[in-house]
Design an enzyme around this catalytic site. Structure first.
Site, short mmCIF file in Angstrom:
data_model
loop_
_atom_site.label_atom_id
_atom_site.label_comp_id
_atom_site.label_asym_id
_atom_site.label_seq_id
_atom_site.Cartn_x
_atom_site.Cartn_y
_atom_site.Cartn_z
N PRO A 58 -80.55 57.84 -11.75
CA PRO A 58 -81.41 59.12 -11.24
C PRO A 58 -80.91 60.63 -12.00
CG PRO A 58 -80.46 58.10 -9.54
CD PRO A 58 -80.20 57.24 -10.72
N ALA A 59 -79.90 60.64 -11.99
CA ALA A 59 -79.05 62.04 -12.40
C ALA A 59 -79.66 62.16 -13.86
CB ALA A 59 -77.64 62.04 -12.41
N LEU A 110 -77.69 60.53 -6.19
CA LEU A 110 -77.83 60.88 -7.52
C LEU A 110 -76.98 60.18 -8.47
CD1 LEU A 110 -80.11 62.64 -8.41
CD2 LEU A 110 -78.74 64.48 -8.84
N HIS A 111 -76.87 58.89 -8.52
CA HIS A 111 -75.97 58.25 -9.40
C HIS A 111 -76.41 58.53 -10.79
CE1 HIS A 111 -78.64 54.79 -9.82
NE2 HIS A 111 -78.83 54.86 -8.25
N LEU A 112 -75.94 57.56 -11.72
CA LEU A 112 -75.96 57.81 -13.19
C LEU A 112 -77.62 57.85 -13.46
CD1 LEU A 112 -75.00 58.32 -16.05
CD2 LEU A 112 -74.76 55.86 -15.93
#
Length: 88
Positions: free
Chosen positions: A18-19, A14-16
């Protein structure tokens, strides 16, 4: 209150991006959502909180929703983290 345990299926976690998508989708609901990964807890509507939780690929995530539209929110959240919607 409803909850479900899921495995994070996005290979990058859950990097930038997709977050941000996750937080934006969850913000459409009136219910509250939190994600628990081990000892870490994140507010599912907060980009900063999600990034700070460091949810990686294959992480076991407990999604907890509470509020008037909790069932629908939980269904959407699990689909996003499992990669069923193709959005993350």
């Amino acid at each position: 209150m409803v909850f479900e345990n899921v495995t994070m299926e996005n290979p990058q976690g859950l990097h930038l991006r997709p977050a941000m998508t996750f937080a934006n989708r969850m913000s459409r609901y009136d219910s509250h959502i939190r994600l628990e990964v081990g000892e870490r807890v994140a507010d599912g509507k907060s980009l900063v909180s999600l990034i700070s939780a460091g949810i990686g690929s294959e992480a076991q995530v407990k999604i907890i929703c509470d509020g008037p539209d909790e069932e629908e929110m939980l269904c959407r959240a699990t689909a996003l983290l499992r990669g069923k919607s193709g959005e993350l």
